[in-house]
Design a protein around this motif. Structure first.
Motif, short mmCIF file in Angstrom:
data_model
loop_
_atom_site.label_atom_id
_atom_site.label_comp_id
_atom_site.label_asym_id
_atom_site.label_seq_id
_atom_site.Cartn_x
_atom_site.Cartn_y
_atom_site.Cartn_z
N ILE A 268 0.83 -1.21 0.00
CA ILE A 268 0.00 0.00 0.00
C ILE A 268 0.87 1.25 0.00
O ILE A 268 0.61 2.19 -0.76
CB ILE A 268 -0.95 0.00 1.21
CG1 ILE A 268 -1.99 -1.13 1.07
CG2 ILE A 268 -1.66 1.34 1.34
CD1 ILE A 268 -2.95 -1.23 2.24
N ALA A 269 1.91 1.26 0.81
CA ALA A 269 2.81 2.42 0.88
C ALA A 269 4.19 1.96 1.32
O ALA A 269 4.68 2.34 2.39
CB ALA A 269 2.25 3.49 1.83
N PRO A 270 4.87 1.14 0.51
CA PRO A 270 6.19 0.63 0.92
C PRO A 270 7.24 1.74 0.97
O PRO A 270 7.16 2.73 0.24
CB PRO A 270 6.52 -0.39 -0.18
CG PRO A 270 5.73 0.07 -1.36
CD PRO A 270 4.47 0.65 -0.81
N ARG A 271 8.22 1.55 1.82
CA ARG A 271 9.28 2.54 1.96
C ARG A 271 10.24 2.47 0.76
O ARG A 271 10.70 1.39 0.39
CB ARG A 271 10.06 2.31 3.26
CG ARG A 271 9.23 2.55 4.51
CD ARG A 271 10.07 2.42 5.77
NE ARG A 271 9.26 2.63 6.96
CZ ARG A 271 8.94 3.82 7.45
NH1 ARG A 271 9.41 4.91 6.84
NH2 ARG A 271 8.20 3.93 8.53
N LEU A 272 10.55 3.61 0.22
CA LEU A 272 11.47 3.66 -0.92
C LEU A 272 12.84 3.09 -0.56
O LEU A 272 13.50 2.44 -1.37
CB LEU A 272 11.61 5.10 -1.41
CG LEU A 272 10.38 5.71 -2.09
CD1 LEU A 272 10.58 7.21 -2.30
CD2 LEU A 272 10.10 5.02 -3.41
N ALA A 273 13.28 3.32 0.65
CA ALA A 273 14.59 2.83 1.09
C ALA A 273 14.66 1.31 0.99
O ALA A 273 15.70 0.75 0.60
CB ALA A 273 14.87 3.28 2.52
N GLU A 274 13.59 0.63 1.34
CA GLU A 274 13.57 -0.83 1.27
C GLU A 274 13.53 -1.31 -0.18
O GLU A 274 14.22 -2.27 -0.55
CB GLU A 274 12.37 -1.36 2.04
CG GLU A 274 12.42 -1.07 3.54
CD GLU A 274 11.15 -1.52 4.27
OE1 GLU A 274 10.30 -2.16 3.63
OE2 GLU A 274 11.04 -1.22 5.46
N LEU A 275 12.74 -0.65 -1.02
CA LEU A 275 12.61 -1.07 -2.41
C LEU A 275 13.92 -0.88 -3.17
O LEU A 275 14.24 -1.68 -4.06
CB LEU A 275 11.50 -0.28 -3.10
CG LEU A 275 10.10 -0.40 -2.48
CD1 LEU A 275 9.10 0.41 -3.31
CD2 LEU A 275 9.65 -1.85 -2.39
N ALA A 276 14.68 0.15 -2.82
CA ALA A 276 15.93 0.43 -3.51
C ALA A 276 17.00 -0.62 -3.22
O ALA A 276 18.00 -0.72 -3.93
CB ALA A 276 16.45 1.81 -3.12
#
Length: 346
Positions: A268-276
């Motif tokens: 729904i709103a994942p953290r960009l830091a984790e996705l990167a």
């Protein structure tokens, strides 16, 4: 007898989980070829070469399977239970289109269509072919011809009963069945969808230039996004729901009955830091069964890095710097752009 068959098909499709069913002829949209030719002639299809290459079939559903006598169009809601626009105000998090927040709809809808189709053959004979956005079939014009709804000013299909959050599937059949009247356009003077577009992708009402559409740019477009458009992507990393969410007809949106469309909490709103931080294995595992997996890690990282650059959050700088020497030139370009953006805003 054909009226009874038609009603039986509707009843069966509804029991399988579809919310609406409509019938039209394969040649029920006579202006479709001209509309498609204008679209491609304007270059609005961008990198989607398959659209131009298969115009003969896409512009004439009757040519796709000449034996077909009826097209059955079916709608299945995926209406979100949360506000899909809330994440846009959280720049350190990623916005993912509602339809991609859980299982890939292609698999779910196609299996349903096949069950309905097999039931039709067993009960009434004939032959069928089923399609879910994976063949040269113009589902939206056919659905409008079948009375399911109308194409709004944002070119997506709208329905009085379903709003704008629904998938479409098609069953072509050799059965000659009674058809529905086409739906009437009911947008009136409203321009909410056009005004909501972050990239001004609509040259005029009922026209879309995919080259400026965030859904196209984040999903279909393979290379770098033009620099003037990058800042307008915001934190949208896969698709865009702005024009759909803005539509007033959503006050009538039907509730989704398929639990596999319910948003995963982590999407729904994942953290960009984790996705990167994903490598290929982690990306594939995290998005197993999701349509997001189809764009591949490099395109995904490109989108995440654009969002990081747009975040204005210095805490994300190191996550962009980690990709400045990425082996994929598009990813490294996005990373350097993000570093420059964050450094200048620090």
């Amino acid at each position: 007898m054909t009226a009874e068959i038609r009603q039986a098909i509707i009843d069966n499709a509804l029991s399988e989980g579809f919310a609406q069913v409509g019938f039209c002829r394969p040649d029920g949209v006579p202006d479709i070829a001209e509309r498609l030719a204008t679209y491609v002639g304007n270059g609005w299809h961008g990198d989607m070469g398959w659209m131009a290459e298969r115009m003969h079939w896409r512009g004439n559903p009757a040519a796709l399977w000449p034996e077909a006598r009826t097209v059955i169009m079916l709608a299945e809601p995926y209406t979100p239970s949360h506000d899909p626009m809330e994440v846009i105000g959280q720049p350190d998090r990623a916005a993912i289109s509602v339809y991609a927040q859980n299982r890939d709809y292609h698999d779910i809808v196609k299996k349903r269509l096949k069950r309905v189709g097999r039931w039709m053959i067993e009960g009434f004979g004939g032959e069928i072919k089923v399609f879910v956005d994976t063949a040269p079939v113009m589902e939206k014009p056919l659905a409008a011809a079948a009375g399911l709804g109308w194409q709004g000013k944002h070119t997506n299909l709208l329905s009085r009963e379903l709003g704008s959050w629904f998938f479409l599937g098609a069953i072509f059949t050799t059965l000659d069945l009674p058809i529905d009247l086409p739906a009437r356009e009911n947008c009136g003077s409203c321009t909410a969808c056009l005004e909501a577009c972050p990239t001004d992708a609509f040259p005029a009402p009922f026209q879309l230039d995919a080259r400026r559409c965030i859904s196209y740019l984040t999903i279909e477009h393979k290379g770098p996004v033009d620099e003037p458009l990058r800042s307008q992507l915001g934190n949208r990393i896969y698709g865009c729901d702005d024009c759909l969410a803005a539509c007033p007809w959503n006050k009538f949106a039907a509730e989704a009955s398929e639990m596999r469309y319910a948003a995963r909490a982590d999407l729904i709103a994942p953290r960009l830091a984790e996705l990167a931080g994903f490598d290929d294995a982690g990306f594939r595992a995290h998005f197993s069964g999701s349509p997001i997996k189809r764009i591949g890690l490099s395109r995904f990282l490109r989108n995440v890095l654009y969002a990081i650059g747009n975040s204005g959050d210095p805490a994300l700088l190191s996550h962009a710097q980690a990709h400045t020497e990425h082996e994929d030139a598009v990813v490294s370009d996005a990373a350097r752009w993000a570093v420059t953006k964050l450094s200048s805003s620090a």
